[in-house]
Design an enzyme around this catalytic site. Structure first.
Site, PDB file in Angstrom:
ATOM      1  CE  LYS A 189     -53.378 -63.847  21.164  1.00  0.00           C
ATOM      2  NZ  LYS A 189     -52.271 -64.713  21.657  1.00  0.00           N
ATOM      3  CD  GLU A 265     -62.178 -74.590  11.677  1.00  0.00           C
ATOM      4  OE1 GLU A 265     -62.035 -75.817  11.822  1.00  0.00           O
ATOM      5  OE2 GLU A 265     -62.943 -74.088  10.833  1.00  0.00           O
ATOM      6  CB  CYS A 300     -56.728 -79.741  15.268  1.00  0.00           C
ATOM      7  SG  CYS A 300     -56.582 -79.526  13.510  1.00  0.00           S
ATOM      8  CD  GLU A 399     -57.709 -81.432  21.451  1.00  0.00           C
ATOM      9  OE1 GLU A 399     -58.014 -80.345  21.948  1.00  0.00           O
ATOM     10  OE2 GLU A 399     -57.598 -81.627  20.234  1.00  0.00           O
TER      11      GLU A 399
END
Ligand code: NAD
Length: 495
Positions: A189, A265, A300, A399
């Site tokens: 996906k 993750e 990331c 973040e």
């Protein structure tokens, strides 16, 4: 060597409409719906992709299940599976520029980074797991002599992989490589704003000889097809890279459905700690800037918090500022661009909001802080450095996932560790020092999945990447990633 002429020729080509890949066939959404794919380079519609429905996801999972149950892939000899995966890696490499340009038109990453981080890295990852697949054995347990205890390593079954938009091919390969090598079937996906290159990469797997139904891919909204995947009663493992909010939902979906295994993750707020005794402060400043600003900060492991020893604060911030201002922001398909487009309007708006909040909380903008190149119609942001960020400030805690660096100073080693560990995250970090003992203490004491010493970023596929705390669980990359995609089964045999 990237050739501008070839890139320009590829970008001039129209992009065909994309549909799902289910059971080896391209199919439209069950209700015929499509979604516009907007390029962040110029804000124009690039093409359309199927806007998947829950029924589409169920069809893809059913196809993957059927492929797993009849062992059309898992039942092939390891040498045959290896050959297919090797051929797939070759095809990705052979089509590298085309894939990279398609991906950049979709997600905005600068081509110099995309060509390495995307097709090249994806091919290397697929090859790594292809090479590993016939070197992984079961075990014989040291039991009493009248029994034989065998430990088999079996594929788990049907794996769902939800992928983010920052590096779709690379992160996709981190999941697909070990999952397929171990004989599982997979449903991909991709993210709404970066699906095209990954969909094309999936097509190449079929071209390489992967049997239909073993790899399926469904495009569409996370809240629709992603949710249907999460709530499926027939999916065995869900692997995910993306935001903490979505990760939380996936765990709930699992609990509400069949308790499928969920590996996450997630994001980070990674501290890059610079001591006055760093071996080369000029080099540290350049790497620090690259470590947060490449791919417009949409990495990331980006070193988004700069913790700098107070005695060198002003000098070092000035050096990072010079490095940031020297980076060329702009059209990601120009080979000399160092910072491409922000992935979407929504992301850019969110980045600017973070800058506003940082100022309201006492942060000082040293450079950037604004949208630029508006005439292009695309999404561009100047690399931004904010000083006087307290450890409690929003910019130190949340973040951004954009080109925004927050700077905080510290006085002692203990101070640095305390500030570094004062977030819910624990993905990556860095330390710059000439003192060996201090370097090892920082690696030990800063809670992360990866620590860089006198560098930042750039780890390869041989080492694991995974977070602690709210940065996630389980790892991608390295042989350790394989554990997510196998079951251990004991055979207890009376002799
Ligand atoms: P996101 O969570 O919004 O989306 C990621 C994926 O999840 C997309 O495919 C999206 O469609 C899907 N999704 C969204 N809502 C869903 C739902 N309700 N159910 C199921 N699926 C759903 O994250 P993003 O904005 O695409 O990616 C950026 C985030 O990813 C950042 O926080 C970043 O740090 C993180 N990230 C982490 C790593 C890592 O290795 N740890 C790598 C890259 C990105």
């Amino acid at each position: 060597m990237l050739e501008q002429g070839k890139i320009d020729a590829l970008r001039a080509q129209p992009v065909p409409a994309f549909s799902h890949l289910i059971d080896g066939r391209h199919v439209a959404a069950s209700n015929g719906a499509t979604m516009d794919i907007i390029s962040p380079i110029d804000g124009k519609v690039l093409t359309t992709a199927a806007r998947g429905t829950a029924a589409d996801m169920e069809a893809a999972i059913a196809a993957a299940r059927a492929a797993f149950e009849d062992r059309r892939w898992a039942g092939q000899p390891p040498s045959a599976r290896k050959k297919v995966l090797m051929k797939w890696a070759d095809l990705i490499e052979a089509n590298a520029l085309e894939l990279a340009v398609l991906g950049v038109r979709d997600n905005g990453t600068e081509i110099g980074m995309a060509i390495k981080a995307e097709p090249a890295s994806a091919a290397a990852t697929i090859r790594y797991y292809a090479e590993a697949l016939d070197k992984i054995y079961g075990e014989i347990a040291p039991t009493q002599s009248d029994v034989l205890g065998l430990i088999h390593k079996e594929p788990v079954g049907v794996v769902g992989a939800i992928i983010p938009w920052n590096f779709p091919m690379m992160i996709g390969a981190w999941k697909l490589g070990p999952a397929l090598a171990m004989g599982n079937s997979v449903i991909l996906k991709p993210a709404e704003t970066a699906s095209l290159s990954l969909m094309r990469m999936a097509d190449l797997a079929l071209e390489a000889g992967l049997p239909p139904g073993v790899l399926n891919a469904v495009t569409g909204e996370g809240a629709v097809v992603g949710e249907a995947m999460g709530l499926s009663m027939d999916l065995d493992v869900l692997v995910f890279t993306g935001s903490g909010g979505t990760g939380r939902r996936l765990m709930e979906y699992s609990a509400r459905s069949n308790m499928k295994r969920v590996y996450l993750e997630l994001g980070g707020k990674s501290p890059n700690i610079v001591f006055a005794d760093a071996p080369n402060l000029a080099e540290a400043a350049k790497v620090t800037a690259a470590g947060i600003f490449r791919n417009a900060g949409q990495v990331c492991v980006a070193g988004s918090r700069l913790l700098v020893e107070a005695s060198i604060h002003d000098e070092f911030v000035a050096a990072v500022t010079r490095a940031a201002e020297a980076m060329r922001v702009g059209d990601p398909l120009k080979t000399d661009t160092q910072i491409g487009a922000v992935n979407s309007e929504a992301q850019l708006t969110q980045n600017l909001k973070f800058v506003e909040t940082a100022q309201a909380e006492g942060g000082q903008i040293v450079t950037g802080g604004t949208r630029i190149l508006q005439d292009s119609g695309g999404c561009y942001m100047a690399p931004t450095i904010v000083t006087d960020v307290t450890p409690e400030a929003t910019l130190a805690q949340k973040e951004v996932f954009g080109p925004v660096l927050g700077v905080t100073s510290f006085r002692t080693d203990d101070d640095a560790v305390r500030i570094a560990n004062a977030t819910v995250y624990g993905l990556a970090g860095g330390v710059w020092t000439s003192n060996l003992g201090r370097a090892h203490r920082m690696v030990r004491d800063v809670r992360t999945g990866v620590m860089h010493v006198n560098t930042y970023g750039g780890a390869d596929g041989t080492v694991p990447l995974g977070g602690v705390g709210q940065s996630g669980n389980g790892v991608d990359k390295s042989l350790h990633a394989i554990e997510k995609y196998i079951n251990l089964k004991t055979a207890w045999i009376r002799l």
